[in-house]
Design a protein around this motif. Structure first.
Motif, PDB file in Angstrom:
ATOM      1  N   SER A 125       0.750  -1.304   0.011  1.00 27.94           N
ATOM      2  CA  SER A 125      -0.051   0.208   0.158  1.00 27.94           C
ATOM      3  C   SER A 125       0.751   1.306   0.049  1.00 27.94           C
ATOM      4  N   GLU A 126       1.764   1.383   0.709  1.00 22.29           N
ATOM      5  CA  GLU A 126       2.585   2.390   1.041  1.00 22.29           C
ATOM      6  C   GLU A 126       3.634   2.636  -0.201  1.00 22.29           C
ATOM      7  N   ALA A 127       4.052   1.740  -0.856  1.00 21.16           N
ATOM      8  CA  ALA A 127       4.910   1.572  -1.925  1.00 21.16           C
ATOM      9  C   ALA A 127       3.963   1.954  -3.120  1.00 21.16           C
ATOM     10  N   VAL A 128       2.695   1.661  -3.529  1.00 24.53           N
ATOM     11  CA  VAL A 128       1.978   1.867  -4.445  1.00 24.53           C
ATOM     12  C   VAL A 128       1.622   3.402  -4.382  1.00 24.53           C
ATOM     13  N   PRO A 169      13.849 -13.296  -2.223  1.00 26.10           N
ATOM     14  CA  PRO A 169      13.314 -12.759  -1.065  1.00 26.10           C
ATOM     15  C   PRO A 169      13.413 -11.631  -0.223  1.00 26.10           C
ATOM     16  N   VAL A 170      12.295 -10.947   0.160  1.00 29.83           N
ATOM     17  CA  VAL A 170      12.355  -9.597   0.528  1.00 29.83           C
ATOM     18  C   VAL A 170      12.413  -9.438   2.149  1.00 29.83           C
ATOM     19  N   VAL A 175      12.102  -0.751 -10.629  1.00 30.18           N
ATOM     20  CA  VAL A 175      11.656   0.376  -9.762  1.00 30.18           C
ATOM     21  C   VAL A 175      10.520   0.077  -8.456  1.00 30.18           C
ATOM     22  N   PHE A 176       9.549  -0.426  -9.093  1.00 29.47           N
ATOM     23  CA  PHE A 176       8.589  -0.800  -8.305  1.00 29.47           C
ATOM     24  C   PHE A 176       8.808  -1.800  -7.383  1.00 29.47           C
ATOM     25  N   ARG A 204      11.695  -2.055  -0.135  1.00 32.12           N
ATOM     26  CA  ARG A 204      12.253  -0.906   0.787  1.00 32.12           C
ATOM     27  C   ARG A 204      11.273  -0.793   1.840  1.00 32.12           C
ATOM     28  N   SER A 205       9.786  -0.552   1.284  1.00 27.31           N
ATOM     29  CA  SER A 205       8.709  -0.218   2.129  1.00 27.31           C
ATOM     30  C   SER A 205       8.425  -1.232   3.323  1.00 27.31           C
TER      31      SER A 205
END
Length: 302
Positions: free
Chosen positions: A107-110, A160-161, A285-286, A292-293
């Motif tokens: 949500s924040e990344a979008v 993995p994130v 980038v997305f 990151r978020s």
């Protein structure tokens, strides 16, 4: 042999049915069979085995399917990038996710991505399992899939994130609600709300409990993690779920408590793509913005 022959053959292998592909394509089953027969004539061998419930590729068919799927996916990706170049726009990022993934992980990344790249279109497609996400990627229609990281999959690169610890979700009046932590043995007597059928998270949890020698009883199953939380809040059982970014562990002052189960192996989640090197810049980038978020939110809740 034509590109359409290969596309249809790959679709038949995935669906396991000539008639299903015919319905999807709006043509006759005979037309689908003609595509397969041309490939079999070209290769000089049978590519499908017919059974009472449909068809499966032969050993030769699996070789053709794997090679064709990889080639078609790469070609489709290249054609989309050329189309974006010709149109002169910012391009499109196509993402496949689970039903609640965007809310919990993106949500924040979008919002951030939309502000910094207003010219790029975002498209989301919902799937009900990591396996379905892999199939959608292999079909060549998508750029990114958010999945539960698992065993290697041919033609798919996984990255993995973050790792999600497990918590037990219980109503605030449950005897376990006041605990600061639980062991797998504490789960032996719970009334378990099972995670989605065929989901990687359910398989991961079932394996972890079995390795701990724990068998839990269950008379309820759900289609997503959010529903498991709701049922636990209503007092209809106990849900062992991954602690998602932004959740407070232990729980808040509301009707639901989230009690850590630290001895269960965490659930790794992240991105899957066909090839990272072939992704268009907006998709890269997305993907980075989501990672990151997620990591920032995970640090913030510690």
């Amino acid at each position: 042999m034509t590109l359409d022959d290969l596309r249809v053959f790959v679709a038949v292998c995935r669906a396991g049915s000539l008639s299903a592909v015919a319905r999807d394509l709006g043509c006759t089953q005979s037309a689908v069979s003609q595509h397969v027969r041309r490939l079999e004539k070209q290769t000089g061998t049978s590519l499908l085995e017919r059974h009472s419930r449909g068809v499966v590729p032969t050993e030769a068919g699996r070789i053709v399917q794997a090679a064709a799927a990889d080639g078609i996916a790469g070609l489709d990706g290249a054609l989309r990038r050329v189309e974006d170049l010709v149109r002169g726009g910012g391009g499109t990022v196509r993402v496949t996710t689970g039903a609640t993934t965007v809310r919990h992980f993106m949500s924040e990344a979008v919002v951030s991505f939309r502000r910094s790249h207003p010219e790029v279109s975002l498209e989301f497609q919902t799937e009900n399992s990591s396996r379905s996400c892999f199939d959608a990627l292999a079909a060549g229609d998508l750029d990114l899939a958010w999945i539960t990281i698992g065993a290697p999959v041919r033609g798919i690169e996984q990255r993995p994130v973050m790792e999600l610890p497990w918590v037990l979700a219980v109503g605030a009046d449950d005897p376990l609600a006041g605990r600061t932590g639980l062991t797998p043995a504490d789960l032996a007597d719970i009334r378990h709300i099972r995670l989605p059928q065929n989901s990687a998270s359910r398989a991961h949890l079932d394996t972890a409990l079995a390795e701990s020698g724990i068998r839990v009883r269950s008379d309820t199953s759900v289609a997503d993690w959010d529903t498991a939380l709701l049922l636990a809040e209503l007092g209809l059982g106990h849900a062992v779920v991954p602690a998602l970014p932004g959740w407070q562990v232990p729980g808040s002052d509301g009707p639901l408590r989230l009690v850590p189960v630290p001895d269960l192996p965490p659930l790794a989640v992240g991105w899957a793509v066909r090839r990272w090197a072939a992704l268009a810049p907006p998709a890269l980038v997305f993907a980075d913005e989501v990672a990151r978020s997620c990591r920032a939110r995970a640090v913030g809740q510690q």
